[in-house]
Design a protein around this motif. Sequence first.
Motif, PDB file in Angstrom:
ATOM      1  N   ASP A 396      -3.592  -5.171  -5.794  1.00  0.00           N
ATOM      2  CA  ASP A 396      -4.362  -4.575  -6.888  1.00  0.00           C
ATOM      3  C   ASP A 396      -3.977  -3.109  -7.082  1.00  0.00           C
ATOM      4  O   ASP A 396      -3.948  -2.609  -8.213  1.00  0.00           O
ATOM      5  CB  ASP A 396      -5.860  -4.713  -6.611  1.00  0.00           C
ATOM      6  N   TYR A 397      -3.696  -2.433  -5.987  1.00  0.00           N
ATOM      7  CA  TYR A 397      -3.231  -1.049  -6.091  1.00  0.00           C
ATOM      8  C   TYR A 397      -1.878  -0.983  -6.798  1.00  0.00           C
ATOM      9  O   TYR A 397      -1.638  -0.116  -7.647  1.00  0.00           O
ATOM     10  CB  TYR A 397      -3.144  -0.430  -4.699  1.00  0.00           C
ATOM     11  N   TYR A 398      -1.018  -1.914  -6.470  1.00  0.00           N
ATOM     12  CA  TYR A 398       0.297  -1.938  -7.125  1.00  0.00           C
ATOM     13  C   TYR A 398       0.162  -2.270  -8.610  1.00  0.00           C
ATOM     14  O   TYR A 398       0.960  -1.777  -9.426  1.00  0.00           O
ATOM     15  CB  TYR A 398       1.210  -2.937  -6.420  1.00  0.00           C
ATOM     16  N   LEU A 410       6.058   2.307  -7.237  1.00  0.00           N
ATOM     17  CA  LEU A 410       5.808   0.862  -7.148  1.00  0.00           C
ATOM     18  C   LEU A 410       6.945   0.161  -6.407  1.00  0.00           C
ATOM     19  O   LEU A 410       6.694  -0.630  -5.486  1.00  0.00           O
ATOM     20  CB  LEU A 410       5.648   0.274  -8.546  1.00  0.00           C
ATOM     21  N   VAL A 411       8.172   0.423  -6.813  1.00  0.00           N
ATOM     22  CA  VAL A 411       9.324  -0.238  -6.199  1.00  0.00           C
ATOM     23  C   VAL A 411       9.385   0.071  -4.707  1.00  0.00           C
ATOM     24  O   VAL A 411       9.602  -0.824  -3.868  1.00  0.00           O
ATOM     25  CB  VAL A 411      10.631   0.194  -6.900  1.00  0.00           C
ATOM     26  N   ASN A 412       9.179   1.324  -4.337  1.00  0.00           N
ATOM     27  CA  ASN A 412       9.215   1.711  -2.931  1.00  0.00           C
ATOM     28  C   ASN A 412       8.113   1.008  -2.137  1.00  0.00           C
ATOM     29  O   ASN A 412       8.355   0.491  -1.035  1.00  0.00           O
ATOM     30  CB  ASN A 412       9.070   3.232  -2.813  1.00  0.00           C
ATOM     31  N   LEU A 416       8.509  -2.030   0.897  1.00  0.00           N
ATOM     32  CA  LEU A 416       7.928  -1.888   2.240  1.00  0.00           C
ATOM     33  C   LEU A 416       6.897  -2.980   2.526  1.00  0.00           C
ATOM     34  O   LEU A 416       6.860  -3.542   3.633  1.00  0.00           O
ATOM     35  CB  LEU A 416       7.279  -0.507   2.373  1.00  0.00           C
ATOM     36  N   TYR A 417       6.064  -3.276   1.534  1.00  0.00           N
ATOM     37  CA  TYR A 417       5.021  -4.292   1.712  1.00  0.00           C
ATOM     38  C   TYR A 417       5.645  -5.663   1.956  1.00  0.00           C
ATOM     39  O   TYR A 417       5.174  -6.431   2.808  1.00  0.00           O
ATOM     40  CB  TYR A 417       4.121  -4.313   0.483  1.00  0.00           C
ATOM     41  N   TYR A 429       5.976  -9.566  -7.075  1.00  0.00           N
ATOM     42  CA  TYR A 429       5.944  -9.021  -8.432  1.00  0.00           C
ATOM     43  C   TYR A 429       5.249  -9.976  -9.403  1.00  0.00           C
ATOM     44  O   TYR A 429       4.561  -9.542 -10.332  1.00  0.00           O
ATOM     45  CB  TYR A 429       7.369  -8.712  -8.917  1.00  0.00           C
ATOM     46  N   LYS A 430       5.404 -11.265  -9.185  1.00  0.00           N
ATOM     47  CA  LYS A 430       4.745 -12.244 -10.051  1.00  0.00           C
ATOM     48  C   LYS A 430       3.219 -12.093  -9.952  1.00  0.00           C
ATOM     49  O   LYS A 430       2.507 -12.108 -10.959  1.00  0.00           O
ATOM     50  CB  LYS A 430       5.161 -13.652  -9.647  1.00  0.00           C
ATOM     51  N   ILE A 431       2.720 -11.914  -8.726  1.00  0.00           N
ATOM     52  CA  ILE A 431       1.271 -11.746  -8.522  1.00  0.00           C
ATOM     53  C   ILE A 431       0.803 -10.406  -9.095  1.00  0.00           C
ATOM     54  O   ILE A 431      -0.251 -10.323  -9.737  1.00  0.00           O
ATOM     55  CB  ILE A 431       0.932 -11.826  -7.012  1.00  0.00           C
ATOM     56  N   ILE A 432       1.604  -9.376  -8.867  1.00  0.00           N
ATOM     57  CA  ILE A 432       1.229  -8.032  -9.339  1.00  0.00           C
ATOM     58  C   ILE A 432       1.113  -8.007 -10.860  1.00  0.00           C
ATOM     59  O   ILE A 432       0.166  -7.420 -11.412  1.00  0.00           O
ATOM     60  CB  ILE A 432       2.259  -6.996  -8.849  1.00  0.00           C
TER      61      ILE A 432
END
Length: 646
Positions: A396-398, A410-412, A416-417, A429-432
Amino acid sequence: MSAIYGIFHSDKKSVSPEHIDQLAGAYNSIPVDNVQIWRSNNAFLGCHQQWITPESVGEQNPLYDSKQELTVTADAIIDNREDLASLLGIGSKALKTMTDTEIILLAYKKWGDSCPSYLVGDFSFFIFDQKEQSLFGARDFSGTRSVYYNFQDGAFSFSTTIKPLLNLPYIRAKINEKWLSEYLAIFGMIETIEANSTIYEGIFQLPPSHSIIVSKGKLTVKQYTSNVFCSSKGLKSDSEYEEGLRDVFQKAVNSRVRTHRGIGSHLSGGLDSSSVLGFAARALSESGKDIHTYSYVPIKNYRDWTPRNRIGDESSFIAKTVNYISGVEANYLSFQESNSYNEIDNFLDIYEMPYKFFENSYWVRGIYEKAQTDGVGVLLKGARGNWTVSWGPALDYYALLVNRLRLKKLVNEVNLYSENIGIGRKQLYKIIMKKAWPKVHNALRPDQTSPPTLINEEFADRSKVFQRIDDSPINLNGTKTQSFYQARKDHFHYPIIWNTTGTIGTKLSLKYKLQDRDPTNDLRVVQYCNSLPEKQCVRDGVDRSLIRRITKGVIPDEVRLNQKVRGIQGSDGIARMASEWGNFNLELEQLVNDPISNEYLNVGLMKSIMTKNKEVPKPSYFFYGEFKILMRGIISYRFLKQLEGR
C-alpha cells in the motif's frame, strides 16, 4: 476487573429487593473474591469483584462518597495512574494503595462527564449522583469491557453481561430481527452496522468511546473525546522516532503487568506477540516473576498444506523466542480433542449471541482455561499490533509512491522488497498497480460477484437490511475500501469494528477470573503510532520497519526480521473435525428442514453447498466462504433453538 450491575428508577420508585436478587444472583456462577451491593430507595449498584491488581484487593466497590452523595461501581484497570495523580493532586504515597475505583470517582468530581477522556485503560463504570438524581456511565475508547442496558418505564438497568438483564421480569428474551438480519447478511467479520444493538430487542450495549447519562426520565448517549489521530510528531531523526515508540510501548506494557497474581502471554511465531513478550520480560526482570506463554499448535500428525509463504505450525519460531527471552515458562497447546464444531455450545454460552469467529474459538477459550489453572491474573496479547506498533503495509505504501510519482524510490523499494520476501518483482508490480488504481482495476473486472449471504431472501426484503447496509460505512464484506490506509482510519473511527474483541474478552475474563491486556491497544500507543510518517513504517524493502528496529536485542532476529513466511492459525481445522464430519452433516440436514431455520437462513444456499461436502473436504476448505456459511448457519441455528427452549 469485575462484573458490575444496577438499577436506577428515575421516577423515584423503590427498587424491588427481588429485582436486586435476580440481577445480582445471575452472577453467582462466576468465580469472585467478593460481592458488594450499595442501595438507596430508588437505586442500587452492585459488583462481583475479581481482584486483579494489588490495589483492588479488599477494595470497596461500589464506593460511596457520603459528603457529595456519589456512588461508583467500576469494572476497571486504569493505566495512566501517575499522570492522573499529578492532575488530581494525589501524592505518590497515597497512589500506591489507591484503587482504580477511587481514581475514577476523583476524576468525575473534577471533570464531570468529561472524565472518561482523561482515562487510559480498560473500563466501564457507573456513578450515581443522589443529590441530582442522575446516573452517569462510560466505556473505554476501544470497548475492552462490555456493558449492556435496558431503559423502560423510568427504570434503567445495566449489567456487564446480557443474561442477568434477562433475569428481570420486565425484560423479555425477544429476538431483535434488525440485528439478526445484519449479522446474517454481512459476510465479513463485522456483526452489525449499529454499535449499540444486540440480538435482543430492548437490550442495548454502550458503544466504545461513549458515555451515557440518565436524568429526569431521559437517556442520553454520546461519544466522548478520545482523539486517536494526532498530527505528526515532526521528530528530526530515525533514532528519535525509535526512542519515542520504545518509550510509549514500554510504558504501556509496564502498566499492564500490574498484578499480584501470575503473568501470562499469548505467543505465536509472529512479530506482535513476540514483541509484547520481550518488553514484558524487561518490565519484570527485577521482580523475579516468570511469564507463562500459551501457544496454539496443530494436532499430532499434522501435515502442513499451506503455501510456501505461509506456515501452519509456528512451533519453530515460537521456540526461538522462548529460548531467547529469559524467565519464560512455555506451554505448547494442541487441544487434541477440540475443534470449532464441538466448541459451539461453549462459546454460545459465553458470548451470549451468535458469533462469526469460529476458527480460533476452541483454542482461545482453551488458553484461558489453562492460564486459570496456572494462577494467571493478567494474560498479555498483541491483537491490535497490526494497526499500531507493527503498522507498515509495504504494498500500500508503494501504491502511494506510484500516485505521488516517486518512481525512482518505488523501483528501489520494490527491488529490495522482492529480495526480502522472495516474490518476483513482476508479481509485486501487478498487485501494486491494483492498489494504486483500484477504480481502473474494478472497471476492468465488471464480473466481480457479491459475497455469499446467509440471510433468507424474504427475511432480507422484510427487514430492508441491504438498504441499511448500503447507507452505512460498511458493505457485505465488512469494508468499502481496498486501501489499508483508509481501512486503518475506519478501524479507529467506527465503534462497530471494536465491539466483538472487547465483548468476548470481557466474558472470557469473567468466566476464568483473569484479564487479557493488550499494550498494542493502549491509547497512548495508538496516538503515537497514528502520528508516524509513512517512511518510518516502510523503508528499504522492509515492512513494519519501526517495530523491527526497536526490537533489536529484544526478540530473536529469526522472528524480528522474518518477512518470508507468516503463520496461518487454524490450518488443521478440517483435520480436527474429520471424525465428526458425519454429525456435522446430520445437523445440517436437521437445520435445512427446521421451520425456524427456513424463516431466517438461506437454506437454499446451504443445501447447494452441502451436496458438495458429504465427504471430508481438503484442508484448505476450512477458510473457504462456503464453509463459513455452513458453520455460521449451525451457530445461528443452535442459538435460535436455545431461545425457543429446545
